[in-house]
Write a protein that holds these residues in place. Structure first.
Motif, mmCIF file in Angstrom:
data_model
loop_
_atom_site.group_PDB
_atom_site.id
_atom_site.type_symbol
_atom_site.label_atom_id
_atom_site.label_comp_id
_atom_site.label_asym_id
_atom_site.label_seq_id
_atom_site.Cartn_x
_atom_site.Cartn_y
_atom_site.Cartn_z
ATOM 1 N N GLY A 1 -15.273 41.041 -23.102
ATOM 2 C CA GLY A 1 -14.254 42.024 -23.432
ATOM 3 C C GLY A 1 -13.541 42.516 -22.188
ATOM 4 N N LYS A 2 -14.281 42.756 -21.128
ATOM 5 C CA LYS A 2 -13.679 43.190 -19.870
ATOM 6 C C LYS A 2 -12.822 42.080 -19.282
ATOM 7 C CE LYS A 2 -17.153 46.578 -18.569
ATOM 8 N NZ LYS A 2 -18.154 46.956 -17.564
ATOM 9 N N ARG A 3 -13.341 40.872 -19.306
ATOM 10 C CA ARG A 3 -12.599 39.725 -18.774
ATOM 11 C C ARG A 3 -11.302 39.542 -19.546
ATOM 12 N NH1 ARG A 3 -11.897 34.204 -18.813
ATOM 13 N NH2 ARG A 3 -12.223 33.166 -16.820
ATOM 14 N N ASP A 4 -11.379 39.621 -20.869
ATOM 15 C CA ASP A 4 -10.183 39.501 -21.702
ATOM 16 C C ASP A 4 -9.198 40.624 -21.428
ATOM 17 O OD1 ASP A 4 -11.074 37.178 -22.900
ATOM 18 O OD2 ASP A 4 -11.841 38.187 -24.695
ATOM 19 N N ALA A 5 -9.706 41.837 -21.248
ATOM 20 C CA ALA A 5 -8.839 42.980 -20.954
ATOM 21 C C ALA A 5 -8.112 42.771 -19.633
ATOM 22 C CB ALA A 5 -9.650 44.273 -20.923
ATOM 23 N N ILE A 6 -8.800 42.228 -18.647
ATOM 24 C CA ILE A 6 -8.186 41.960 -17.347
ATOM 25 C C ILE A 6 -7.102 40.898 -17.487
ATOM 26 C CG2 ILE A 6 -8.616 40.984 -15.045
ATOM 27 C CD1 ILE A 6 -11.486 42.291 -15.304
ATOM 28 N N LEU A 7 -7.403 39.833 -18.206
ATOM 29 C CA LEU A 7 -6.415 38.775 -18.406
ATOM 30 C C LEU A 7 -5.201 39.284 -19.187
ATOM 31 C CD1 LEU A 7 -8.839 35.818 -19.146
ATOM 32 C CD2 LEU A 7 -7.289 35.981 -17.189
ATOM 33 N N ASN A 8 -5.446 40.063 -20.224
ATOM 34 C CA ASN A 8 -4.332 40.613 -21.013
ATOM 35 C C ASN A 8 -3.482 41.557 -20.181
ATOM 36 O OD1 ASN A 8 -5.161 39.197 -23.285
ATOM 37 N ND2 ASN A 8 -6.353 40.894 -24.093
ATOM 38 N N SER A 9 -4.116 42.389 -19.393
ATOM 39 C CA SER A 9 -3.401 43.318 -18.530
ATOM 40 C C SER A 9 -2.556 42.561 -17.512
ATOM 41 C CB SER A 9 -4.402 44.223 -17.804
ATOM 42 O OG SER A 9 -3.748 45.032 -16.855
ATOM 43 N N THR A 10 -3.115 41.516 -16.944
ATOM 44 C CA THR A 10 -2.385 40.710 -15.968
ATOM 45 C C THR A 10 -1.158 40.075 -16.600
ATOM 46 O OG1 THR A 10 -4.455 40.235 -14.820
ATOM 47 C CG2 THR A 10 -2.580 38.802 -14.325
ATOM 48 N N LEU A 11 -1.324 39.505 -17.772
ATOM 49 C CA LEU A 11 -0.203 38.878 -18.461
ATOM 50 C C LEU A 11 0.903 39.888 -18.728
ATOM 51 C CD1 LEU A 11 1.094 36.450 -19.833
ATOM 52 C CD2 LEU A 11 -0.200 37.023 -21.905
ATOM 53 N N GLU A 12 0.533 41.040 -19.222
ATOM 54 C CA GLU A 12 1.509 42.089 -19.532
ATOM 55 C C GLU A 12 2.284 42.510 -18.281
ATOM 56 O OE1 GLU A 12 1.094 46.730 -20.568
ATOM 57 O OE2 GLU A 12 -0.017 45.380 -21.899
ATOM 58 N N LEU A 13 1.564 42.749 -17.195
ATOM 59 C CA LEU A 13 2.211 43.215 -15.971
ATOM 60 C C LEU A 13 3.058 42.130 -15.311
ATOM 61 C CD1 LEU A 13 -0.638 45.398 -14.509
ATOM 62 C CD2 LEU A 13 1.585 46.191 -15.297
ATOM 63 N N VAL A 14 2.583 40.902 -15.304
ATOM 64 C CA VAL A 14 3.363 39.817 -14.708
ATOM 65 C C VAL A 14 4.629 39.568 -15.519
ATOM 66 C CG1 VAL A 14 3.350 37.335 -14.197
ATOM 67 C CG2 VAL A 14 1.419 38.752 -13.512
ATOM 68 N N LYS A 15 4.525 39.639 -16.834
ATOM 69 C CA LYS A 15 5.721 39.476 -17.670
ATOM 70 C C LYS A 15 6.734 40.576 -17.396
ATOM 71 C CE LYS A 15 5.079 38.953 -22.061
ATOM 72 N NZ LYS A 15 4.526 38.911 -23.425
ATOM 73 N N SER A 16 6.276 41.792 -17.194
ATOM 74 C CA SER A 16 7.167 42.937 -17.000
ATOM 75 C C SER A 16 7.697 43.064 -15.577
ATOM 76 C CB SER A 16 6.434 44.239 -17.346
ATOM 77 O OG SER A 16 6.003 44.240 -18.670
ATOM 78 N N HIS A 17 6.837 42.794 -14.600
ATOM 79 C CA HIS A 17 7.182 43.111 -13.210
ATOM 80 C C HIS A 17 7.097 41.932 -12.246
ATOM 81 C CE1 HIS A 17 7.088 47.282 -14.461
ATOM 82 N NE2 HIS A 17 5.867 47.099 -14.940
ATOM 83 N N GLY A 18 6.683 40.770 -12.717
ATOM 84 C CA GLY A 18 6.528 39.621 -11.829
ATOM 85 C C GLY A 18 5.193 39.645 -11.106
ATOM 86 N N PHE A 19 4.905 38.551 -10.437
ATOM 87 C CA PHE A 19 3.627 38.395 -9.740
ATOM 88 C C PHE A 19 3.403 39.483 -8.694
ATOM 89 C CE2 PHE A 19 1.186 36.633 -6.165
ATOM 90 C CZ PHE A 19 0.022 36.277 -6.809
ATOM 91 N N HIS A 20 4.400 39.709 -7.857
ATOM 92 C CA HIS A 20 4.246 40.684 -6.777
ATOM 93 C C HIS A 20 4.310 42.128 -7.275
ATOM 94 C CE1 HIS A 20 4.080 37.625 -3.735
ATOM 95 N NE2 HIS A 20 5.172 37.061 -4.229
ATOM 96 N N LYS B 1 -6.214 49.332 -13.718
ATOM 97 C CA LYS B 1 -5.898 50.570 -14.442
ATOM 98 C C LYS B 1 -5.508 50.268 -15.891
ATOM 99 C CE LYS B 1 -2.991 54.667 -14.194
ATOM 100 N NZ LYS B 1 -1.956 55.369 -13.435
ATOM 101 N N ASN B 2 -4.640 49.280 -16.086
ATOM 102 C CA ASN B 2 -4.207 48.925 -17.444
ATOM 103 C C ASN B 2 -5.329 48.332 -18.281
ATOM 104 O OD1 ASN B 2 -1.675 49.814 -16.749
ATOM 105 N ND2 ASN B 2 -0.677 47.838 -17.009
ATOM 106 N N ALA B 3 -6.293 47.683 -17.625
ATOM 107 C CA ALA B 3 -7.422 47.072 -18.334
ATOM 108 C C ALA B 3 -8.565 48.056 -18.544
ATOM 109 C CB ALA B 3 -7.921 45.851 -17.568
ATOM 110 N N ASN B 4 -8.425 49.277 -17.999
ATOM 111 C CA ASN B 4 -9.473 50.297 -18.082
ATOM 112 C C ASN B 4 -10.788 49.845 -17.470
ATOM 113 O OD1 ASN B 4 -7.912 52.328 -19.386
ATOM 114 N ND2 ASN B 4 -8.119 51.191 -21.298
ATOM 115 N N VAL B 5 -10.673 49.195 -16.308
ATOM 116 C CA VAL B 5 -11.851 48.793 -15.552
ATOM 117 C C VAL B 5 -11.657 49.227 -14.100
ATOM 118 C CG1 VAL B 5 -12.315 46.803 -17.036
ATOM 119 C CG2 VAL B 5 -10.966 46.479 -14.962
ATOM 120 N N ALA B 6 -12.742 49.276 -13.353
ATOM 121 C CA ALA B 6 -12.650 49.570 -11.929
ATOM 122 C C ALA B 6 -12.069 48.354 -11.212
ATOM 123 C CB ALA B 6 -14.030 49.889 -11.376
#
Length: 67
Positions: free
Chosen positions: A9-28, A37-42
């Motif tokens: 669940g944490k791994r999936d949350a991290i991957l989902n958060s990454t996808l969302e942020l990269v789509k919105s703001h790009g890699f950098h 923060k978006n995945a609610n993990v440290a």
């Protein structure tokens, strides 16, 4: 509690958060701190699953390609 399910669940949350942020703001525009923060993990939790941001992006690509 099944630790493996929680970990997935944490791994999936991290991957989902990454996808969302990269789509919105790009890699950098998707720093690891914001991904965490978006995945609610440290931030350190990300490095438990992925060695680097590059590894995270590669895993995200593989996951997306398999869908």
């Amino acid at each position: 509690m099944n630790v493996q399910l929680e970990n997935n669940g944490k791994r999936d949350a991290i991957l989902n958060s990454t996808l969302e942020l990269v789509k919105s703001h790009g890699f950098h525009g998707a720093p690891m701190s914001q991904i965490a923060k978006n995945a609610n993990v440290a931030a350190g939790t990300i490095y438990h699953y992925f060695d680097s941001k590059e590894t995270l992006i590669i895993e995200l690509y593989i996951r997306t390609k398999e869908m």
